[in-house]
Motif scaffolding. Sequence first.
Motif, PDB file in Angstrom:
ATOM      1  N   MET A 160      59.741 -18.630  21.717  1.00  0.00           N
ATOM      2  CA  MET A 160      60.945 -18.443  20.893  1.00  0.00           C
ATOM      3  C   MET A 160      60.699 -17.672  19.608  1.00  0.00           C
ATOM      4  O   MET A 160      61.591 -16.979  19.119  1.00  0.00           O
ATOM      5  N   ARG A 161      59.531 -17.796  19.028  1.00  0.00           N
ATOM      6  CA  ARG A 161      59.288 -17.189  17.719  1.00  0.00           C
ATOM      7  C   ARG A 161      58.932 -15.694  17.878  1.00  0.00           C
ATOM      8  O   ARG A 161      58.706 -15.206  18.979  1.00  0.00           O
ATOM      9  N   GLY A 162      58.938 -15.003  16.743  1.00  0.00           N
ATOM     10  CA  GLY A 162      58.538 -13.601  16.742  1.00  0.00           C
ATOM     11  C   GLY A 162      59.635 -12.622  17.119  1.00  0.00           C
ATOM     12  O   GLY A 162      59.361 -11.442  17.331  1.00  0.00           O
ATOM     13  N   LYS A 163      60.897 -13.094  17.174  1.00  0.00           N
ATOM     14  CA  LYS A 163      62.003 -12.207  17.545  1.00  0.00           C
ATOM     15  C   LYS A 163      63.299 -12.758  16.968  1.00  0.00           C
ATOM     16  O   LYS A 163      63.387 -13.925  16.597  1.00  0.00           O
ATOM     17  N   ILE A 164      64.305 -11.895  16.910  1.00  0.00           N
ATOM     18  CA  ILE A 164      65.645 -12.300  16.498  1.00  0.00           C
ATOM     19  C   ILE A 164      66.401 -12.726  17.746  1.00  0.00           C
ATOM     20  O   ILE A 164      66.505 -11.968  18.715  1.00  0.00           O
ATOM     21  N   ILE A 165      66.922 -13.941  17.738  1.00  0.00           N
ATOM     22  CA  ILE A 165      67.692 -14.462  18.865  1.00  0.00           C
ATOM     23  C   ILE A 165      69.154 -14.530  18.451  1.00  0.00           C
ATOM     24  O   ILE A 165      69.496 -15.192  17.460  1.00  0.00           O
ATOM     25  N   ARG A 183      49.610 -29.876   9.302  1.00  0.00           N
ATOM     26  CA  ARG A 183      48.651 -30.432  10.274  1.00  0.00           C
ATOM     27  C   ARG A 183      47.787 -29.341  10.893  1.00  0.00           C
ATOM     28  O   ARG A 183      46.642 -29.599  11.277  1.00  0.00           O
ATOM     29  N   ASN A 184      48.343 -28.142  11.008  1.00  0.00           N
ATOM     30  CA  ASN A 184      47.644 -27.040  11.678  1.00  0.00           C
ATOM     31  C   ASN A 184      47.754 -25.770  10.829  1.00  0.00           C
ATOM     32  O   ASN A 184      48.580 -24.886  11.104  1.00  0.00           O
ATOM     33  N   PRO A 185      46.931 -25.659   9.799  1.00  0.00           N
ATOM     34  CA  PRO A 185      47.019 -24.497   8.892  1.00  0.00           C
ATOM     35  C   PRO A 185      46.830 -23.152   9.594  1.00  0.00           C
ATOM     36  O   PRO A 185      47.263 -22.124   9.057  1.00  0.00           O
ATOM     37  N   ASN A 186      46.220 -23.142  10.759  1.00  0.00           N
ATOM     38  CA  ASN A 186      46.012 -21.881  11.472  1.00  0.00           C
ATOM     39  C   ASN A 186      47.333 -21.221  11.875  1.00  0.00           C
ATOM     40  O   ASN A 186      47.352 -20.022  12.192  1.00  0.00           O
ATOM     41  N   TRP A 187      48.420 -21.988  11.902  1.00  0.00           N
ATOM     42  CA  TRP A 187      49.721 -21.426  12.273  1.00  0.00           C
ATOM     43  C   TRP A 187      50.423 -20.740  11.103  1.00  0.00           C
ATOM     44  O   TRP A 187      51.474 -20.134  11.284  1.00  0.00           O
ATOM     45  N   LYS A 188      49.872 -20.847   9.907  1.00  0.00           N
ATOM     46  CA  LYS A 188      50.553 -20.294   8.732  1.00  0.00           C
ATOM     47  C   LYS A 188      50.718 -18.784   8.824  1.00  0.00           C
ATOM     48  O   LYS A 188      51.718 -18.226   8.370  1.00  0.00           O
ATOM     49  N   ARG A 189      49.737 -18.092   9.401  1.00  0.00           N
ATOM     50  CA  ARG A 189      49.847 -16.638   9.528  1.00  0.00           C
ATOM     51  C   ARG A 189      51.047 -16.266  10.401  1.00  0.00           C
ATOM     52  O   ARG A 189      51.821 -15.348  10.067  1.00  0.00           O
ATOM     53  N   GLN A 190      51.235 -16.988  11.523  1.00  0.00           N
ATOM     54  CA  GLN A 190      52.368 -16.706  12.395  1.00  0.00           C
ATOM     55  C   GLN A 190      53.694 -17.010  11.700  1.00  0.00           C
ATOM     56  O   GLN A 190      54.666 -16.274  11.847  1.00  0.00           O
ATOM     57  N   CYS A 191      53.719 -18.107  10.950  1.00  0.00           N
ATOM     58  CA  CYS A 191      54.922 -18.431  10.189  1.00  0.00           C
ATOM     59  C   CYS A 191      55.234 -17.327   9.189  1.00  0.00           C
ATOM     60  O   CYS A 191      56.400 -16.926   9.029  1.00  0.00           O
ATOM     61  N   TRP A 192      54.219 -16.821   8.520  1.00  0.00           N
ATOM     62  CA  TRP A 192      54.411 -15.753   7.551  1.00  0.00           C
ATOM     63  C   TRP A 192      54.989 -14.512   8.216  1.00  0.00           C
ATOM     64  O   TRP A 192      55.886 -13.854   7.678  1.00  0.00           O
ATOM     65  N   GLU A 193      54.499 -14.198   9.403  1.00  0.00           N
ATOM     66  CA  GLU A 193      55.037 -13.057  10.146  1.00  0.00           C
ATOM     67  C   GLU A 193      56.508 -13.284  10.490  1.00  0.00           C
ATOM     68  O   GLU A 193      57.336 -12.365  10.396  1.00  0.00           O
ATOM     69  N   ASP A 194      56.839 -14.513  10.876  1.00  0.00           N
ATOM     70  CA  ASP A 194      58.225 -14.838  11.247  1.00  0.00           C
ATOM     71  C   ASP A 194      59.166 -14.682  10.059  1.00  0.00           C
ATOM     72  O   ASP A 194      60.247 -14.100  10.184  1.00  0.00           O
ATOM     73  N   VAL A 195      58.786 -15.216   8.913  1.00  0.00           N
ATOM     74  CA  VAL A 195      59.708 -15.177   7.775  1.00  0.00           C
ATOM     75  C   VAL A 195      59.779 -13.786   7.154  1.00  0.00           C
ATOM     76  O   VAL A 195      60.812 -13.415   6.576  1.00  0.00           O
ATOM     77  N   GLN A 196      58.714 -13.005   7.274  1.00  0.00           N
ATOM     78  CA  GLN A 196      58.809 -11.611   6.838  1.00  0.00           C
ATOM     79  C   GLN A 196      59.809 -10.860   7.715  1.00  0.00           C
ATOM     80  O   GLN A 196      60.612 -10.060   7.207  1.00  0.00           O
ATOM     81  N   MET A 197      59.759 -11.115   9.018  1.00  0.00           N
ATOM     82  CA  MET A 197      60.727 -10.509   9.937  1.00  0.00           C
ATOM     83  C   MET A 197      62.145 -10.943   9.575  1.00  0.00           C
ATOM     84  O   MET A 197      63.087 -10.133   9.558  1.00  0.00           O
ATOM     85  N   LEU A 198      62.303 -12.238   9.268  1.00  0.00           N
ATOM     86  CA  LEU A 198      63.609 -12.754   8.866  1.00  0.00           C
ATOM     87  C   LEU A 198      64.126 -12.017   7.638  1.00  0.00           C
ATOM     88  O   LEU A 198      65.274 -11.596   7.587  1.00  0.00           O
ATOM     89  N   ARG A 199      63.274 -11.860   6.624  1.00  0.00           N
ATOM     90  CA  ARG A 199      63.694 -11.204   5.392  1.00  0.00           C
ATOM     91  C   ARG A 199      64.114  -9.767   5.640  1.00  0.00           C
ATOM     92  O   ARG A 199      65.121  -9.285   5.099  1.00  0.00           O
ATOM     93  N   GLN A 200      63.353  -9.061   6.458  1.00  0.00           N
ATOM     94  CA  GLN A 200      63.683  -7.679   6.755  1.00  0.00           C
ATOM     95  C   GLN A 200      65.036  -7.581   7.455  1.00  0.00           C
ATOM     96  O   GLN A 200      65.868  -6.718   7.141  1.00  0.00           O
ATOM     97  N   HIS A 201      65.267  -8.493   8.402  1.00  0.00           N
ATOM     98  CA  HIS A 201      66.542  -8.466   9.123  1.00  0.00           C
ATOM     99  C   HIS A 201      67.684  -8.917   8.212  1.00  0.00           C
ATOM    100  O   HIS A 201      68.789  -8.350   8.269  1.00  0.00           O
TER     101      HIS A 201
END
Length: 208
Positions: A160-165, A183-201
Motif C-alpha cells: 500500500m505504501r509508496g504511492k498515491i491511492i 519499535r522498528n527504527p529501520n522503517w523510518k527511512r521508508q516513512c520519510w520517503e512516504d511523507v515527502q511524496m505526500l508533501r510534493q503531491h
Amino acid sequence: MTQGSLFEANTTHDRQESASGRYSDLADLMEQSKTCTKCRLSATRKNFVFGEGNPRARLVVIGEAPGADEDTLGRPFVGRSGKLLDKILEAIGFSRNDVFICNIIKCRPPENRNPLKDEIECCMPWLTGQLELIAPKMLLLLGRVAANTILDNKQSMNGMRGKIIRWNGFDTVVTYHPAALLRNPNWKRQCWEDVQMLRQHYDKVCGT
C-alpha cells in the motif's frame, strides 16, 4: 469489491443523516458523538477521543485507535508516538494546527488490542461525518490496521505504501504508524520517503 465499498456500505445511512443535515459543524458532531455507547468500548474508556486540529484542514491524519495516554487526556497522538508524529509532520512543513488528527476508533480498546470488526462498524460513521464536514483533499493513513480498514483490503504495508491511492474522492497516502517506527527504527527511512511524496503531491493539489 471496489476500494471504499465496505466503508460506504456500513455507513451510507449514517452519512446521509450526519454532515449533510444532522450536524451543523464539526463541534456539533463532537458534542453528539462524545457520549456514544454503540459498542462495548464505551464501558471501559476514560475519554472519547474525537480528534483535533484544523476543522478546514486539507490533510487529515488517521490512525487506528487511542492508546493509554490518549484515553487519559482525551486527545489523539499525545504519547511517545504522538511526539514522533509531530516531528514527522514538522519535517514536511505541517503543525498540528494545520491538519486534523483522529483515529478510526474513538475509544481505547483494552490493553491496546486491535479493534474488533463490530467496534469498527459502530465507530465508522463518526469518522465518515468528520471527513464530510472537514472535506480534506488528502488523507494520511498510519499503520496497516487503519489502511486495511479504510481501503477495504488485506494488503501488506509494502503493498500500500509508496504511492498515491485515490479512494472515495481523496488522495490517500499510507505509511507506518509512529508506534511501529518506535519499535522498528529501520522503517523510518521508508516513512520519510512516504511523507515527502505526500508533501510534493499536497503542494501540487493544494498549493504551498
